[in-house]
Design a protein around this motif. Structure first.
Motif, PDB file in Angstrom:
ATOM      1  N   GLU A 250       5.266   4.474   7.019  1.00 45.53           N
ATOM      2  CA  GLU A 250       4.022   3.708   7.017  1.00 45.53           C
ATOM      3  C   GLU A 250       4.193   2.361   7.721  1.00 45.53           C
ATOM      4  O   GLU A 250       3.220   1.793   8.222  1.00 45.53           O
ATOM      5  CB  GLU A 250       3.552   3.475   5.576  1.00 45.53           C
ATOM      6  CG  GLU A 250       3.259   4.737   4.789  1.00 45.53           C
ATOM      7  CD  GLU A 250       2.124   5.536   5.398  1.00 45.53           C
ATOM      8  OE1 GLU A 250       1.120   4.907   5.816  1.00 45.53           O
ATOM      9  OE2 GLU A 250       2.239   6.768   5.480  1.00 45.53           O
TER      10      GLU A 250
ATOM     11  N   ARG B 110       0.834  -1.208   0.000  1.00 47.86           N
ATOM     12  CA  ARG B 110       0.000   0.000   0.000  1.00 47.86           C
ATOM     13  C   ARG B 110       0.865   1.253   0.000  1.00 47.86           C
ATOM     14  O   ARG B 110       0.559   2.237  -0.695  1.00 47.86           O
ATOM     15  CB  ARG B 110      -0.933  -0.004   1.218  1.00 47.86           C
ATOM     16  CG  ARG B 110      -2.016  -1.064   1.184  1.00 47.86           C
ATOM     17  CD  ARG B 110      -3.061  -0.819   2.267  1.00 47.86           C
ATOM     18  NE  ARG B 110      -2.486  -0.923   3.606  1.00 47.86           N
ATOM     19  CZ  ARG B 110      -2.442  -2.061   4.312  1.00 47.86           C
ATOM     20  NH1 ARG B 110      -2.915  -3.182   3.785  1.00 47.86           N
ATOM     21  NH2 ARG B 110      -1.927  -2.071   5.528  1.00 47.86           N
TER      22      ARG B 110
ATOM     23  N   ASP C  60       1.123   4.476  -2.582  1.00 45.47           N
ATOM     24  CA  ASP C  60       0.809   5.822  -2.093  1.00 45.47           C
ATOM     25  C   ASP C  60       2.011   6.763  -2.110  1.00 45.47           C
ATOM     26  O   ASP C  60       1.895   7.907  -1.638  1.00 45.47           O
ATOM     27  CB  ASP C  60       0.269   5.740  -0.656  1.00 45.47           C
ATOM     28  CG  ASP C  60      -1.091   5.061  -0.587  1.00 45.47           C
ATOM     29  OD1 ASP C  60      -1.777   5.012  -1.628  1.00 45.47           O
ATOM     30  OD2 ASP C  60      -1.443   4.559   0.498  1.00 45.47           O
ATOM     31  N   TYR C  61       3.140   6.319  -2.625  1.00 50.20           N
ATOM     32  CA  TYR C  61       4.337   7.168  -2.614  1.00 50.20           C
ATOM     33  C   TYR C  61       4.033   8.485  -3.335  1.00 50.20           C
ATOM     34  O   TYR C  61       3.595   8.478  -4.489  1.00 50.20           O
ATOM     35  CB  TYR C  61       5.489   6.446  -3.305  1.00 50.20           C
ATOM     36  CG  TYR C  61       6.772   7.231  -3.347  1.00 50.20           C
ATOM     37  CD1 TYR C  61       7.371   7.707  -2.182  1.00 50.20           C
ATOM     38  CD2 TYR C  61       7.411   7.496  -4.561  1.00 50.20           C
ATOM     39  CE1 TYR C  61       8.562   8.428  -2.224  1.00 50.20           C
ATOM     40  CE2 TYR C  61       8.599   8.201  -4.608  1.00 50.20           C
ATOM     41  CZ  TYR C  61       9.167   8.665  -3.437  1.00 50.20           C
ATOM     42  OH  TYR C  61      10.345   9.379  -3.486  1.00 50.20           O
ATOM     43  N   PRO C  62       4.225   9.629  -2.681  1.00 47.55           N
ATOM     44  CA  PRO C  62       3.768  10.900  -3.252  1.00 47.55           C
ATOM     45  C   PRO C  62       4.669  11.500  -4.331  1.00 47.55           C
ATOM     46  O   PRO C  62       4.311  12.525  -4.903  1.00 47.55           O
ATOM     47  CB  PRO C  62       3.724  11.827  -2.025  1.00 47.55           C
ATOM     48  CG  PRO C  62       4.751  11.281  -1.100  1.00 47.55           C
ATOM     49  CD  PRO C  62       4.711   9.798  -1.290  1.00 47.55           C
TER      50      PRO C  62
END
Length: 246
Positions: free
Chosen positions: A164, A133, A137-139
């Motif tokens: 995380e 996950r 979700d790495y921005p």
């Protein structure tokens, strides 16, 4: 006060970095990307050997003169029963986030990798889906978002995974240049491990105090500090001098 600041700068940053630069220069490094060895270092067992879940955080020095002060970090994992590993890391060309871009324990630019942290059994089984996950979700995953300095780079990516999945946090080396880049000009809040506090100015200047991170001073992305949990000095260039991070 000025003399004291200059002394701290000399002892904690200039001398360690210059001595390590001399050592790396005399040791030599691959001259070109194409001429470097990217093959397996043979330090991981075959994934099918053990049926249980496993997670490894790994690192190796980066290429050419940059190896003086920086490591490249990545994560290797497999769920229980899997016959192959999955490797996640970030690179500086094309799409930054890569899956199985290299063999799990491949040399990086000819430099030998090391295993910084290993999770097995229930700890790994819990971490595997959380890491999956976090990768999604790495921005900073858009093409063109990578910056070798001060980040976001491969170490920013692993720091994001550790934020995380805090069990990964001990594997963030002081030479993981970019680990303190938090995505904003000024960050003041919890450290990556969640066991302390961090103030970071764009990943270029900052201070971190935490049980896992120890005491760290960031100057231009270079880190000096002290780990009391697993006693070690943290010095620019040389990295950890003392116990392994995990």
């Amino acid at each position: 006060m000025r003399r004291f600041a200059l002394l701290v700068l000399l002892v904690l940053f200039v001398l360690p970095l210059s001595s390590h630069a001399l050592w790396r220069w005399t040791s030599g490094w691959p001259g070109t990307w194409s001429g470097a060895d990217w093959s397996s270092a043979g330090i991981l067992p075959a994934a099918a050997v053990a049926d249980e879940a496993v997670v490894h955080v790994m690192a190796a020095r980066v290429g050419n003169w940059r190896s003086i002060f920086a490591h490249h970090s990545w994560v290797v994992m497999k769920p229980a029963g899997a016959a192959t590993y999955t490797r996640y890391d970030v690179v500086g060309w094309g799409e930054p986030v890569r899956t199985n871009h290299r063999v799990p324990d491949g040399r990086w630019y000819g430099n030998e990798p090391e295993i910084l942290l290993t999770l097995t059994g229930p700890a790994a089984a819990d971490a595997v889906p959380a890491i999956t996950r976090a990768v999604a979700d790495y921005p900073h995953g858009l093409r063109g978002s990578y910056r070798a300095w001060p980040g976001p780079n491969s170490n920013t990516f692993v720091a994001h995974l550790a934020s995380e999945v805090p069990a990964l946090a001990p594997a963030l080396l002081p030479t993981a240049l970019g680990k303190d880049y938090r995505g904003s000009l000024l960050y003041a809040g919890r450290s990556v491990s969640g066991t302390g506090l961090q103030v970071s100015l764009g990943g270029v200047f900052g201070v971190t105090l935490g049980w896992v991170e120890g005491a760290e001073l960031n100057l231009l992305g270079l880190v000096a500090g002290l780990d009391l949990r697993r006693p070690a000095l943290k010095l620019p260039g040389w990295g950890r001098l003392g116990m392994a991070p995990a």
